[in-house]
Design a protein around this motif. Structure first.
Motif, PDB file in Angstrom:
ATOM      1  N   MET A   1       0.846  -1.200   0.000  1.00 27.46           N
ATOM      2  CA  MET A   1       0.000   0.000   0.000  1.00 27.46           C
ATOM      3  C   MET A   1       0.882   1.252   0.000  1.00 27.46           C
ATOM      4  O   MET A   1       1.858   1.340   0.736  1.00 27.46           O
ATOM      5  CB  MET A   1      -0.893   0.015   1.253  1.00 27.46           C
ATOM      6  N   ASN A   2       0.584   2.203  -0.896  1.00 27.52           N
ATOM      7  CA  ASN A   2       1.359   3.429  -0.983  1.00 27.52           C
ATOM      8  C   ASN A   2       1.175   4.289   0.255  1.00 27.52           C
ATOM      9  O   ASN A   2       0.085   4.355   0.831  1.00 27.52           O
ATOM     10  CB  ASN A   2       0.946   4.231  -2.223  1.00 27.52           C
ATOM     11  N   LYS A   3       2.254   4.963   0.646  1.00 26.40           N
ATOM     12  CA  LYS A   3       2.183   5.852   1.791  1.00 26.40           C
ATOM     13  C   LYS A   3       1.389   7.110   1.427  1.00 26.40           C
ATOM     14  O   LYS A   3       1.433   7.594   0.301  1.00 26.40           O
ATOM     15  CB  LYS A   3       3.592   6.270   2.225  1.00 26.40           C
ATOM     16  N   GLY A  39       2.231   6.767   9.436  1.00 30.18           N
ATOM     17  CA  GLY A  39       2.840   5.934   8.402  1.00 30.18           C
ATOM     18  C   GLY A  39       2.888   6.640   7.055  1.00 30.18           C
ATOM     19  O   GLY A  39       2.930   5.964   6.007  1.00 30.18           O
ATOM     20  N   GLY A  40       2.919   7.951   7.058  1.00 32.81           N
ATOM     21  CA  GLY A  40       2.947   8.690   5.802  1.00 32.81           C
ATOM     22  C   GLY A  40       4.310   9.268   5.509  1.00 32.81           C
ATOM     23  O   GLY A  40       5.314   8.958   6.164  1.00 32.81           O
ATOM     24  N   GLU A  41       4.370  10.177   4.518  1.00 40.74           N
ATOM     25  CA  GLU A  41       5.610  10.828   4.142  1.00 40.74           C
ATOM     26  C   GLU A  41       5.327  12.266   3.688  1.00 40.74           C
ATOM     27  O   GLU A  41       4.201  12.603   3.321  1.00 40.74           O
ATOM     28  CB  GLU A  41       6.307  10.064   3.017  1.00 40.74           C
ATOM     29  N   ILE A  42       6.367  13.089   3.711  1.00 45.11           N
ATOM     30  CA  ILE A  42       6.246  14.473   3.223  1.00 45.11           C
ATOM     31  C   ILE A  42       7.221  14.638   2.065  1.00 45.11           C
ATOM     32  O   ILE A  42       8.439  14.744   2.285  1.00 45.11           O
ATOM     33  CB  ILE A  42       6.560  15.495   4.337  1.00 45.11           C
ATOM     34  N   PRO A  43       6.730  14.640   0.823  1.00 49.23           N
ATOM     35  CA  PRO A  43       7.620  14.838  -0.330  1.00 49.23           C
ATOM     36  C   PRO A  43       8.334  16.192  -0.217  1.00 49.23           C
ATOM     37  O   PRO A  43       7.794  17.155   0.333  1.00 49.23           O
ATOM     38  CB  PRO A  43       6.671  14.818  -1.529  1.00 49.23           C
ATOM     39  N   GLU A  44       9.540  16.274  -0.743  1.00 46.13           N
ATOM     40  CA  GLU A  44      10.349  17.479  -0.629  1.00 46.13           C
ATOM     41  C   GLU A  44       9.628  18.711  -1.178  1.00 46.13           C
ATOM     42  O   GLU A  44       9.683  19.799  -0.585  1.00 46.13           O
ATOM     43  CB  GLU A  44      11.687  17.276  -1.368  1.00 46.13           C
ATOM     44  N   ILE A  75      -0.318  15.840  -6.490  1.00 44.42           N
ATOM     45  CA  ILE A  75       1.048  15.785  -5.962  1.00 44.42           C
ATOM     46  C   ILE A  75       1.073  15.593  -4.448  1.00 44.42           C
ATOM     47  O   ILE A  75       2.136  15.464  -3.849  1.00 44.42           O
ATOM     48  CB  ILE A  75       1.841  17.053  -6.352  1.00 44.42           C
ATOM     49  N   PHE A  76      -0.096  15.597  -3.788  1.00 41.44           N
ATOM     50  CA  PHE A  76      -0.188  15.230  -2.372  1.00 41.44           C
ATOM     51  C   PHE A  76      -1.607  14.711  -2.113  1.00 41.44           C
ATOM     52  O   PHE A  76      -2.540  14.975  -2.878  1.00 41.44           O
ATOM     53  CB  PHE A  76       0.170  16.389  -1.438  1.00 41.44           C
ATOM     54  N   ASP A  77      -1.746  13.947  -1.019  1.00 39.17           N
ATOM     55  CA  ASP A  77      -3.034  13.320  -0.695  1.00 39.17           C
ATOM     56  C   ASP A  77      -3.715  13.994   0.491  1.00 39.17           C
ATOM     57  O   ASP A  77      -4.944  13.929   0.618  1.00 39.17           O
ATOM     58  CB  ASP A  77      -2.825  11.830  -0.344  1.00 39.17           C
ATOM     59  N   CYS A  78      -2.923  14.619   1.374  1.00 37.92           N
ATOM     60  CA  CYS A  78      -3.473  15.173   2.614  1.00 37.92           C
ATOM     61  C   CYS A  78      -2.806  16.506   2.932  1.00 37.92           C
ATOM     62  O   CYS A  78      -1.671  16.767   2.528  1.00 37.92           O
ATOM     63  CB  CYS A  78      -3.223  14.227   3.803  1.00 37.92           C
TER      64      CYS A  78
END
Length: 516
Positions: A1-3, A39-44, A75-78
């Protein structure tokens, strides 16, 4: 599952807060921990929406606008914030922004808590949080302005940059002067009054010409005008703060007068010298008239086509040659006739009784001011000797400052009134100067004046019209159109009452030779 990809909004309201960095660092730490727990991430590229921005209503928020625009690009989900106040303090814009996020399927988090944008309960909570934050921001804003006004009334600068050439010591709450800038301004003033152009002066001093001109005419006295205005708080108050002066009132008045006399016509045939440029006004509205040249190369004066300052129905074109020659004629006739000159000076002389009262009051106030300064020195001396505590000293000094401020405020009013009321000696001195250059010609043949050079005529007019009348109206020629005829009156160091332009039998414009 994608973050899940999070776009953080980390924001402070002021540059000062941003430089300290404590709030930004705290929010960033909290958000990084929350994203890790989710369990997510913050793209640069998603860090671009954070930084210094106002959260108060009606303030432009470029970063938030960019985030909302990008929410449709995948480019972002949240979106994540440390608390709802970092999202918005304007309920209307908050709802608009949340609707955009909902439309683009973007989720909203306050740290690890998710607000369901489709839930009526969560939508209500978000609205409630925003309303509360908006109220808090409005209260803080109002208190901030009120506190700044109060500090300004006590003599502390709280509005923008300091006036040019002044310094302020926060530790001692005292004003000072930047000696280098003081000398620069004094040098510029002296050169300008001697005839050097402001552009040349500014270039040699390596400063902006417009800034130099504004400083010379508006920022060199001992009064600094600070305006506090906020329509949301219904505040519009001006505080007059006393600051060290750079130039004396006489020099400032001379600079302003020279600026006014430097006004020239900017349109029409530049070969024609408009002698009354800067000295001719409409009798009805008091608006300065400008020189123009018609298609037939005939010069005249009229209201500018951009004249919207006041409603005025005087739209006639006053023939430049006629009015200029007639004014010169009247000046020379008056200066050449001792009886007419005496009457003209009497009409122009202000109420001497009022002037004497002003002078007497000024002397009394200056004595009071010296006493207040002496009291202040004694209070400070007592403090240094340990006779008073800090709180007691502040109370005593505050009372002295209030007295000094009231005295200086009244002195400024008196100075302004006296500067608008030239003394009889000043008027006679100016008249004697003009008389010396005109009397001989007037006595033998007044029409000789029309053979004089343009410079001679301009010097005569500028000497006659330098200053303001007791009613604060500019000296000059006031023209009107009554019953199909032009009328004019001369208000200067001598006064010539209202005349019709062509009512002097001795004066026949058609026989006057040339014109300038």
């Amino acid at each position: 599952m994608n973050k899940l990809r999070f776009a953080p909004i980390i924001r402070v309201s002021t540059e000062k807060q941003a430089k300290k960095g404590e709030s930004l660092h705290t929010q960033k730490t909290q958000i990084l921990q929350a994203v890790a727990n989710l369990g997510g991430e913050i793209p640069e590229h998603c860090w671009q929406y954070s930084g210094q921005e106002h959260a108060t209503p009606d303030q432009e928020r470029i970063k938030l606008t960019q985030l909302l625009d990008d929410s449709s690009k995948g480019i972002f989900d949240c979106v994540i914030v440390a608390d709802p106040s970092r999202w918005s303090r304007d309920n209307k814009k908050s709802k608009e922004g949340l609707d955009i996020l909902k439309k683009n399927k973007i989720r909203f988090f306050e740290l690890t808590k998710e607000f369901d944008l489709y839930s009526p309960n969560d939508a209500f909570l978000m609205g409630m949080f925003t309303e509360i934050n908006q109220m808090i921001a409005a209260i803080q804003n109002k208190k901030s302005i009120e506190n700044r006004i109060e500090r300004a009334k006590k003599g502390s600068p709280t509005s923008g940059s300091l006036p040019y050439g002044r310094t302020f010591d926060k530790a001692t709450n005292t004003w000072g002067v930047d000696t280098k800038k003081l000398l620069l301004i004094q040098n510029a003033a002296e050169r300008y009054l001697k005839g050097e152009a402001t552009r040349s002066i500014a270039n040699s001093l390596d400063i902006n010409e417009s800034f130099l001109r504004h400083t010379l005419t508006h920022s060199c006295s001992n009064i600094w005008e600070c305006r506090f205005k906020n329509k949301d708080c219904n505040i519009d108050e001006t505080v007059m703060m006393e600051v060290p002066r750079l130039l004396d009132d006489k020099t400032i008045a001379a600079i302003k007068e020279k600026c006014r006399n430097n006004i020239v016509s900017v349109r029409g045939n530049r070969k024609y010298e408009y002698l009354l440029s800067g000295h001719i006004y409409c009798s009805r509205c008091g608006y300065m008239m400008s020189g123009y040249t018609s298609n037939r190369i005939k010069p005249y004066y009229r209201h500018s086509q951009y004249h919207n300052a006041k409603s005025c129905d005087f739209h006639k074109r006053v023939p430049a040659v006629d009015i200029e020659n007639r004014v010169l004629w009247e000046l020379v006739k008056t200066l050449g006739d001792p009886q007419q000159l005496a009457k003209a000076i009497e009409r122009a002389t202000p109420n001497n009784e009022q002037r004497d009262l002003f002078i007497a009051e000024k002397k009394e106030l200056e004595i009071k001011l010296k006493k207040e300064i002496s009291i202040k020195d004694k209070i400070i001396e007592a403090f240094t000797e340990g006779l008073f505590g800090k709180n007691e000293i502040e109370k005593r000094l505050e009372k002295v400052r209030e007295n000094e401020k009231a005295i200086n405020s009244r002195l400024q009013i008196i100075e302004n009134s006296l500067s608008a009321m030239p003394s009889p000696e000043h008027i006679k001195k100016a008249s004697v100067f003009i008389g010396r250059v005109a009397q001989d010609a007037a006595r033998h043949n007044p029409k000789i004046i029309f053979d004089k050079s343009v410079k001679w005529k301009k010097d005569l007019l500028e000497k006659a019209f330098s200053g303001v009348a007791p009613d604060n109206k500019r000296f000059g020629v006031y023209v009107d159109w009554i019953d199909g005829k032009f009328t004019f009156e001369i208000k200067g160091h001598i006064i010539v009452e209202k005349r019709e332009l062509d009512d002097d039998e001795e004066f026949n414009i058609s026989k006057m030779v040339g014109i300038h």
